[in-house]
Scaffold this motif. Structure first.
Motif, PDB file in Angstrom:
ATOM      1  N   MET A 262      -1.843  34.667 -17.213  1.00 14.53           N
ATOM      2  CA  MET A 262      -2.965  34.133 -16.471  1.00 14.53           C
ATOM      3  C   MET A 262      -3.337  35.086 -15.341  1.00 14.53           C
ATOM      4  N   SER A 263      -4.600  35.151 -15.069  1.00 14.44           N
ATOM      5  CA  SER A 263      -5.067  36.026 -14.000  1.00 14.44           C
ATOM      6  C   SER A 263      -4.959  35.308 -12.650  1.00 14.44           C
ATOM      7  N   PRO A 264      -4.949  36.068 -11.570  1.00 17.11           N
ATOM      8  CA  PRO A 264      -4.875  35.438 -10.243  1.00 17.11           C
ATOM      9  C   PRO A 264      -6.060  34.528  -9.937  1.00 17.11           C
ATOM     10  N   GLU A 265      -7.208  34.842 -10.527  1.00 19.20           N
ATOM     11  CA  GLU A 265      -8.382  34.001 -10.300  1.00 19.20           C
ATOM     12  C   GLU A 265      -8.158  32.581 -10.808  1.00 19.20           C
ATOM     13  N   ASN A 266      -7.438  32.467 -11.914  1.00 18.86           N
ATOM     14  CA  ASN A 266      -7.149  31.137 -12.459  1.00 18.86           C
ATOM     15  C   ASN A 266      -6.275  30.332 -11.490  1.00 18.86           C
ATOM     16  N   TYR A 267      -5.302  30.989 -10.881  1.00 15.65           N
ATOM     17  CA  TYR A 267      -4.447  30.300  -9.912  1.00 15.65           C
ATOM     18  C   TYR A 267      -5.242  29.884  -8.673  1.00 15.65           C
ATOM     19  N   LEU A 268      -6.160  30.744  -8.244  1.00 10.19           N
ATOM     20  CA  LEU A 268      -6.978  30.397  -7.080  1.00 10.19           C
ATOM     21  C   LEU A 268      -7.941  29.260  -7.390  1.00 10.19           C
ATOM     22  N   ILE A 269      -8.470  29.234  -8.604  1.00  5.24           N
ATOM     23  CA  ILE A 269      -9.330  28.113  -9.009  1.00  5.24           C
ATOM     24  C   ILE A 269      -8.527  26.822  -9.043  1.00  5.24           C
ATOM     25  N   LEU A 270      -7.312  26.880  -9.594  1.00  4.87           N
ATOM     26  CA  LEU A 270      -6.443  25.704  -9.610  1.00  4.87           C
ATOM     27  C   LEU A 270      -6.110  25.255  -8.190  1.00  4.87           C
ATOM     28  N   SER A 271      -5.855  26.212  -7.312  1.00  2.00           N
ATOM     29  CA  SER A 271      -5.575  25.878  -5.918  1.00  2.00           C
ATOM     30  C   SER A 271      -6.765  25.200  -5.262  1.00  2.00           C
ATOM     31  N   ALA A 272      -7.966  25.694  -5.528  1.00  7.76           N
ATOM     32  CA  ALA A 272      -9.174  25.087  -4.954  1.00  7.76           C
ATOM     33  C   ALA A 272      -9.400  23.682  -5.495  1.00  7.76           C
ATOM     34  N   ILE A 273      -9.123  23.484  -6.772  1.00  5.79           N
ATOM     35  CA  ILE A 273      -9.277  22.152  -7.372  1.00  5.79           C
ATOM     36  C   ILE A 273      -8.279  21.175  -6.756  1.00  5.79           C
ATOM     37  N   LEU A 274      -7.020  21.609  -6.619  1.00  5.96           N
ATOM     38  CA  LEU A 274      -6.002  20.739  -6.025  1.00  5.96           C
ATOM     39  C   LEU A 274      -6.332  20.417  -4.572  1.00  5.96           C
ATOM     40  N   PHE A 275      -6.822  21.405  -3.831  1.00  5.86           N
ATOM     41  CA  PHE A 275      -7.188  21.171  -2.447  1.00  5.86           C
ATOM     42  C   PHE A 275      -8.362  20.203  -2.351  1.00  5.86           C
ATOM     43  N   SER A 276      -9.315  20.325  -3.259  1.00  3.72           N
ATOM     44  CA  SER A 276     -10.472  19.416  -3.276  1.00  3.72           C
ATOM     45  C   SER A 276     -10.049  17.989  -3.597  1.00  3.72           C
ATOM     46  N   ILE A 277      -9.118  17.838  -4.534  1.00  9.51           N
ATOM     47  CA  ILE A 277      -8.605  16.504  -4.856  1.00  9.51           C
ATOM     48  C   ILE A 277      -7.899  15.908  -3.636  1.00  9.51           C
ATOM     49  N   GLY A 278      -7.150  16.746  -2.906  1.00  2.00           N
ATOM     50  CA  GLY A 278      -6.481  16.279  -1.700  1.00  2.00           C
ATOM     51  C   GLY A 278      -7.465  15.847  -0.628  1.00  2.00           C
ATOM     52  N   ILE A 279      -8.514  16.620  -0.428  1.00  2.54           N
ATOM     53  CA  ILE A 279      -9.536  16.238   0.557  1.00  2.54           C
ATOM     54  C   ILE A 279     -10.202  14.942   0.146  1.00  2.54           C
ATOM     55  N   PHE A 280     -10.525  14.819  -1.130  1.00  5.66           N
ATOM     56  CA  PHE A 280     -11.151  13.601  -1.630  1.00  5.66           C
ATOM     57  C   PHE A 280     -10.236  12.396  -1.408  1.00  5.66           C
ATOM     58  N   GLY A 281      -8.933  12.555  -1.648  1.00  3.82           N
ATOM     59  CA  GLY A 281      -7.982  11.464  -1.455  1.00  3.82           C
ATOM     60  C   GLY A 281      -7.868  11.038  -0.005  1.00  3.82           C
ATOM     61  N   VAL A 282      -7.909  11.998   0.918  1.00  2.00           N
ATOM     62  CA  VAL A 282      -7.828  11.650   2.340  1.00  2.00           C
ATOM     63  C   VAL A 282      -9.093  10.954   2.805  1.00  2.00           C
ATOM     64  N   MET A 283     -10.238  11.421   2.337  1.00  6.54           N
ATOM     65  CA  MET A 283     -11.511  10.886   2.819  1.00  6.54           C
ATOM     66  C   MET A 283     -11.829   9.511   2.239  1.00  6.54           C
ATOM     67  N   VAL A 284     -11.430   9.245   1.001  1.00  9.54           N
ATOM     68  CA  VAL A 284     -11.865   8.036   0.307  1.00  9.54           C
ATOM     69  C   VAL A 284     -10.861   6.896   0.410  1.00  9.54           C
ATOM     70  N   ARG A 285      -9.591   7.182   0.239  1.00  9.76           N
ATOM     71  CA  ARG A 285      -8.593   6.115   0.171  1.00  9.76           C
ATOM     72  C   ARG A 285      -8.226   5.613   1.552  1.00  9.76           C
ATOM     73  N   ARG A 286      -7.970   4.328   1.662  1.00 10.55           N
ATOM     74  CA  ARG A 286      -7.602   3.714   2.939  1.00 10.55           C
ATOM     75  C   ARG A 286      -6.105   3.437   3.035  1.00 10.55           C
ATOM     76  N   ASN A 287      -5.380   3.597   1.959  1.00  6.60           N
ATOM     77  CA  ASN A 287      -3.940   3.379   1.974  1.00  6.60           C
ATOM     78  C   ASN A 287      -3.259   4.594   2.608  1.00  6.60           C
ATOM     79  N   ALA A 288      -2.359   4.353   3.542  1.00  3.60           N
ATOM     80  CA  ALA A 288      -1.711   5.442   4.264  1.00  3.60           C
ATOM     81  C   ALA A 288      -0.831   6.287   3.351  1.00  3.60           C
ATOM     82  N   LEU A 289      -0.174   5.671   2.393  1.00  2.00           N
ATOM     83  CA  LEU A 289       0.685   6.439   1.490  1.00  2.00           C
ATOM     84  C   LEU A 289      -0.123   7.368   0.599  1.00  2.00           C
ATOM     85  N   VAL A 290      -1.270   6.913   0.119  1.00  2.00           N
ATOM     86  CA  VAL A 290      -2.121   7.759  -0.717  1.00  2.00           C
ATOM     87  C   VAL A 290      -2.701   8.902   0.114  1.00  2.00           C
TER      88      VAL A 290
END
Length: 104
Positions: free
Chosen positions: A1-29
């Protein structure tokens, strides 16, 4: 795999994390979403370290920084879970909105 693929995966995971913090109201999530963002940043650090290993001659720069991020994340887990358990014991809810009720 190329480094670009890892960076894309990192950006996707970071976006999912931001979405989880902004949308969910449960502290554990929200807490797990923050951990996901930290792991995404670790993946990016290690990827950039491997991409630029020829410039510095030292391949482990990103791995060392990622290790320190994991140490800080472990300390954050201890403190964060203690706060969440304390809020749950007093309010019988793990909602982020209930944390504002703990003010004096």
């Amino acid at each position: 795999m190329s480094p670009e693929n890892y960076l894309i995966l990192s950006a996707i995971l970071f976006s999912i994390g931001i979405f989880g913090v902004m949308v969910r109201r449960n502290a554990l999530v929200a807490f797990m979403s923050i951990e996901l963002m930290l792991n995404a940043s670790n993946l990016a650090l290690v990827t950039f370290s491997n991409m630029h290993a020829g410039n510095s001659g030292f391949v482990l720069d990103g791995q060392i920084f990622a290790f320190f991020v994991m140490v800080v994340a472990a300390a954050e887990v201890v403190v964060g879970l203690a706060i969440i358990v304390s809020i749950f014991r007093t309010r019988r809810s793990a909602s982020v909105d209930d944390a504002s009720l703990l003010k004096f």
